[in-house]
Motif scaffolding. Structure first.
Motif, PDB file in Angstrom:
ATOM      1  N   LYS A 195      38.033  37.380  44.309  1.00  0.00           N
ATOM      2  CA  LYS A 195      38.378  36.673  43.077  1.00  0.00           C
ATOM      3  C   LYS A 195      38.315  37.612  41.875  1.00  0.00           C
ATOM      4  O   LYS A 195      39.190  37.588  41.000  1.00  0.00           O
ATOM      5  N   LEU A 196      37.271  38.436  41.854  1.00  0.00           N
ATOM      6  CA  LEU A 196      37.104  39.360  40.732  1.00  0.00           C
ATOM      7  C   LEU A 196      38.275  40.339  40.660  1.00  0.00           C
ATOM      8  O   LEU A 196      38.787  40.626  39.576  1.00  0.00           O
ATOM      9  N   ALA A 197      38.715  40.840  41.817  1.00  0.00           N
ATOM     10  CA  ALA A 197      39.837  41.776  41.832  1.00  0.00           C
ATOM     11  C   ALA A 197      41.096  41.117  41.268  1.00  0.00           C
ATOM     12  O   ALA A 197      41.837  41.725  40.479  1.00  0.00           O
ATOM     13  N   ILE A 198      41.347  39.880  41.639  1.00  0.00           N
ATOM     14  CA  ILE A 198      42.549  39.182  41.190  1.00  0.00           C
ATOM     15  C   ILE A 198      42.463  38.823  39.709  1.00  0.00           C
ATOM     16  O   ILE A 198      43.395  39.058  38.926  1.00  0.00           O
ATOM     17  N   LEU A 199      41.335  38.278  39.280  1.00  0.00           N
ATOM     18  CA  LEU A 199      41.238  37.725  37.934  1.00  0.00           C
ATOM     19  C   LEU A 199      40.942  38.785  36.877  1.00  0.00           C
ATOM     20  O   LEU A 199      41.226  38.579  35.696  1.00  0.00           O
ATOM     21  N   ALA A 200      40.366  39.917  37.286  1.00  0.00           N
ATOM     22  CA  ALA A 200      40.236  41.032  36.350  1.00  0.00           C
ATOM     23  C   ALA A 200      41.594  41.694  36.138  1.00  0.00           C
ATOM     24  O   ALA A 200      41.964  42.055  35.015  1.00  0.00           O
ATOM     25  N   ASP A 201      42.366  41.841  37.220  1.00  0.00           N
ATOM     26  CA  ASP A 201      43.705  42.420  37.096  1.00  0.00           C
ATOM     27  C   ASP A 201      44.606  41.505  36.269  1.00  0.00           C
ATOM     28  O   ASP A 201      45.409  41.978  35.461  1.00  0.00           O
ATOM     29  N   ALA A 202      44.462  40.203  36.427  1.00  0.00           N
ATOM     30  CA  ALA A 202      45.298  39.252  35.688  1.00  0.00           C
ATOM     31  C   ALA A 202      44.994  39.262  34.192  1.00  0.00           C
ATOM     32  O   ALA A 202      45.830  38.861  33.380  1.00  0.00           O
ATOM     33  N   ALA A 203      43.793  39.731  33.815  1.00  0.00           N
ATOM     34  CA  ALA A 203      43.391  39.737  32.401  1.00  0.00           C
ATOM     35  C   ALA A 203      43.781  41.008  31.677  1.00  0.00           C
ATOM     36  O   ALA A 203      43.606  41.103  30.464  1.00  0.00           O
ATOM     37  N   LYS A 204      44.323  41.993  32.396  1.00  0.00           N
ATOM     38  CA  LYS A 204      44.527  43.309  31.782  1.00  0.00           C
ATOM     39  C   LYS A 204      45.598  43.323  30.705  1.00  0.00           C
ATOM     40  O   LYS A 204      45.655  44.247  29.895  1.00  0.00           O
ATOM     41  N   TYR A 205      46.453  42.288  30.673  1.00  0.00           N
ATOM     42  CA  TYR A 205      47.533  42.276  29.690  1.00  0.00           C
ATOM     43  C   TYR A 205      47.067  41.805  28.319  1.00  0.00           C
ATOM     44  O   TYR A 205      47.828  41.886  27.358  1.00  0.00           O
ATOM     45  N   ASP A 206      45.861  41.304  28.226  1.00  0.00           N
ATOM     46  CA  ASP A 206      45.346  40.853  26.930  1.00  0.00           C
ATOM     47  C   ASP A 206      44.598  42.002  26.284  1.00  0.00           C
ATOM     48  O   ASP A 206      43.560  42.440  26.783  1.00  0.00           O
ATOM     49  N   ALA A 207      45.123  42.496  25.148  1.00  0.00           N
ATOM     50  CA  ALA A 207      44.537  43.673  24.500  1.00  0.00           C
ATOM     51  C   ALA A 207      43.402  43.330  23.554  1.00  0.00           C
ATOM     52  O   ALA A 207      42.637  44.203  23.163  1.00  0.00           O
ATOM     53  N   TYR A 237      57.306  35.772  29.851  1.00  0.00           N
ATOM     54  CA  TYR A 237      56.753  37.122  29.798  1.00  0.00           C
ATOM     55  C   TYR A 237      55.421  37.249  30.548  1.00  0.00           C
ATOM     56  O   TYR A 237      54.867  38.331  30.641  1.00  0.00           O
ATOM     57  N   CYS A 238      54.897  36.155  31.052  1.00  0.00           N
ATOM     58  CA  CYS A 238      53.532  36.142  31.613  1.00  0.00           C
ATOM     59  C   CYS A 238      53.566  36.250  33.134  1.00  0.00           C
ATOM     60  O   CYS A 238      54.243  35.460  33.811  1.00  0.00           O
ATOM     61  N   VAL A 239      52.801  37.184  33.667  1.00  0.00           N
ATOM     62  CA  VAL A 239      52.745  37.370  35.112  1.00  0.00           C
ATOM     63  C   VAL A 239      52.056  36.194  35.800  1.00  0.00           C
ATOM     64  O   VAL A 239      52.233  35.970  37.004  1.00  0.00           O
ATOM     65  N   ASN A 240      51.281  35.415  35.045  1.00  0.00           N
ATOM     66  CA  ASN A 240      50.547  34.289  35.618  1.00  0.00           C
ATOM     67  C   ASN A 240      51.262  32.944  35.425  1.00  0.00           C
ATOM     68  O   ASN A 240      50.671  31.897  35.684  1.00  0.00           O
ATOM     69  N   ARG A 241      52.520  32.974  35.006  1.00  0.00           N
ATOM     70  CA  ARG A 241      53.253  31.732  34.786  1.00  0.00           C
ATOM     71  C   ARG A 241      53.341  30.927  36.086  1.00  0.00           C
ATOM     72  O   ARG A 241      53.208  31.474  37.186  1.00  0.00           O
ATOM     73  N   ASN A 280      55.139  34.563  41.576  1.00  0.00           N
ATOM     74  CA  ASN A 280      54.665  34.703  42.956  1.00  0.00           C
ATOM     75  C   ASN A 280      53.552  35.758  43.008  1.00  0.00           C
ATOM     76  O   ASN A 280      53.751  36.885  43.448  1.00  0.00           O
ATOM     77  N   VAL A 281      52.364  35.383  42.538  1.00  0.00           N
ATOM     78  CA  VAL A 281      51.215  36.287  42.538  1.00  0.00           C
ATOM     79  C   VAL A 281      50.047  35.610  43.236  1.00  0.00           C
ATOM     80  O   VAL A 281      49.978  34.377  43.308  1.00  0.00           O
ATOM     81  N   PRO A 282      49.100  36.385  43.768  1.00  0.00           N
ATOM     82  CA  PRO A 282      47.901  35.773  44.351  1.00  0.00           C
ATOM     83  C   PRO A 282      47.139  34.986  43.282  1.00  0.00           C
ATOM     84  O   PRO A 282      47.025  35.433  42.138  1.00  0.00           O
ATOM     85  N   ARG A 283      46.608  33.842  43.638  1.00  0.00           N
ATOM     86  CA  ARG A 283      45.903  32.980  42.681  1.00  0.00           C
ATOM     87  C   ARG A 283      44.435  32.869  43.076  1.00  0.00           C
ATOM     88  O   ARG A 283      44.070  32.946  44.254  1.00  0.00           O
ATOM     89  N   ALA A 284      43.603  32.689  42.058  1.00  0.00           N
ATOM     90  CA  ALA A 284      42.170  32.515  42.298  1.00  0.00           C
ATOM     91  C   ALA A 284      41.574  31.722  41.143  1.00  0.00           C
ATOM     92  O   ALA A 284      42.188  31.594  40.070  1.00  0.00           O
ATOM     93  N   ARG A 285      40.386  31.211  41.374  1.00  0.00           N
ATOM     94  CA  ARG A 285      39.686  30.453  40.331  1.00  0.00           C
ATOM     95  C   ARG A 285      38.188  30.625  40.498  1.00  0.00           C
ATOM     96  O   ARG A 285      37.646  30.444  41.588  1.00  0.00           O
ATOM     97  N   PHE A 286      37.533  31.004  39.417  1.00  0.00           N
ATOM     98  CA  PHE A 286      36.081  31.089  39.397  1.00  0.00           C
ATOM     99  C   PHE A 286      35.469  29.726  39.071  1.00  0.00           C
ATOM    100  O   PHE A 286      36.069  28.918  38.354  1.00  0.00           O
TER     101      PHE A 286
END
Length: 428
Positions: free
Chosen positions: A6-18, A72-76, A80-86
């Protein structure tokens, strides 16, 4: 799915927020063994992203599931990306574990929208509440808020977070309607206005409490309840650059309006990054990263150097393309376009004009103002300030230096472009 995955997926998903800086908060330390964490930053390990950003926060999403379809969002929702939830407890334990191992100085938490804006915001706020009230966590917390959430939830978030941010996403209403039609630009600005009111009210209450303490100091006093605190590090936002055809002049105009209307601490600029299975409405390639850098430099000029946004990028009527030069920094570009304002006499010029000299930063100007009270400024004094002399000297006049025809030379601009001086934001 285990926590590590989960951490690998959700940390990577957050990288677009500066917008994950950790500056501007109030001091807060563990004293006498009470609580955990600090906002002082002492002993914190820092890591760096591939694009050079310094990261000292656990930067994650609560979930990358999202019911919105922002193009523009990879998480839209259609991506088609892996999904996870903490769970709330998983985020809390990760934050505490990373802090105890001296890897981070706090938490940056955002989330995709699930079920409803209120439900998602409740989960985000609950993470901060548990950290603060259950574990007495005193590190830094930055929450990405959801503008459609209820005002009560936004107010609650500000009690636990050091900084709150709401992304405007795109600099124009038209751009938002085209690329993120489910997002409401008016709701974003209403939420920003509410946050500003709460922040201002908290500061006023703190000032009144401080006055009361001073007036009652001679008297033996009972312990007083502390003044309420609301997001002491203020609020920030982020704009995506290059996802549409908006020019730099419009972007800086939008930033100036946000700073003036809502007293934002920062506007962050994030260069659009192409995503898998992208819409045909999006560009095929990312804008040059130097464009993002120039926007940050221009933003710095507006916030600390007294420049108006329409000075930095002239109007189209003046022959401007509406874009910042990629070859030279915006302050140097302004000086080259206004050579009639130079050379500047460093012994007599006002502070406002000294700040417009290429290569002189705010600290250097303050030191020059002090030095010239006792004697005239010389070239050696500039060398001791470690300013870029090749950049400064064509634009200044000193007792032992006259630029002569160098300022009028037709090749002056090309010389800077041929051998650019890479200045940091802090010595523009």
């Amino acid at each position: 799915m285990n926590t590590q995955r989960k951490l690998a997926i959700l940390a990577d998903a957050a990288k677009y927020d500066a917008s994950c800086a950790s500056s501007g908060t109030r001091s807060r330390n563990s004293v006498g063994g009470r609580g955990i964490g600090s906002t002082e930053g002492s002993g914190i390990c820092h890591s760096y992203a591939p694009d050079g950003r310094c990261i000292s926060l656990l930067k994650i999403l609560l979930t990358n599931f999202c019911q919105y379809d922002c193009l523009y969002c990879v998480n839209r929702v259609t991506s088609n990306v892996p999904r996870a939830r903490f769970t709330v407890d998983e985020v809390v334990q990760l934050t505490l574990d990373f802090y105890r191992r001296n890897c981070i100085e706090g938490l940056f938490l955002s989330s995709g929208i699930i079920q409803s804006p209120d439900y998602t915001m409740e989960q985000v706020v609950e993470v901060a509440r548990v950290l603060r009230e259950v574990h007495d966590f005193r590190g830094y917390i930055h929450l990405k808020t959801i503008p459609e959430a209820s005002p009560e939830l936004l107010q609650k978030a500000g009690r636990y977070a050091d900084r709150l941010s709401i992304n405007v996403e795109l600099p124009t209403v038209q751009g938002l309607e085209t690329l993120a039609p489910e997002k409401d630009g008016a709701a974003i600005r209403r939420s920003m206005a509410r946050l500003r009111v709460h922040i201002d009210d908290a500061k006023d209450a703190q000032r009144e409490a401080a006055k009361t303490r001073v007036m009652s100091m001679p008297q033996a006093s009972a312990r007083r309840a502390p003044a309420p605190v609301f997001a002491p590090a203020g609020q920030s936002t982020q704009m995506i650059v290059g996802a549409d055809a908006t020019d730099d002049r419009t972007i800086l105009s939008a930033s100036a309006q946000l700073y003036g209307a809502y007293r934002l601490r920062r506007v962050y600029y994030s260069a659009f990054s192409p995503i898998p299975d992208a819409s045909s409405s999006l560009p095929l390639a990312a804008p040059p990263m130097v464009r993002e850098h120039r926007l940050y430099q221009a933003d710095w000029l507006m916030r600390f150097y007294g420049f108006a946004h329409d000075e930095i990028v002239p109007a189209a009527a003046d022959g401007s393309t509406g874009m910042l030069s990629l070859d030279v920094d915006p302050k140097l570009a302004w000086a080259l376009a206004h050579r009639e304002r130079f050379p500047v006499d460093l012994d007599t010029a006002p502070r406002e004009m000294l700040l417009r000299v290429p290569g002189l930063g705010v600290k250097a100007v303050e030191r020059l103002l002090v030095a010239r009270r006792v004697r005239r400024v010389r070239s050696d004094d500039l060398a001791r300030l470690h300013v870029p002399l090749k950049k400064v000297l064509p634009f200044v006049q000193l007792v032992d230096h006259r630029p002569g025809r160098a300022l009028d030379a037709g090749d002056l601009a090309s010389r800077f472009r041929a051998a650019p001086v890479q200045a940091s934001l802090f010595s523009t």
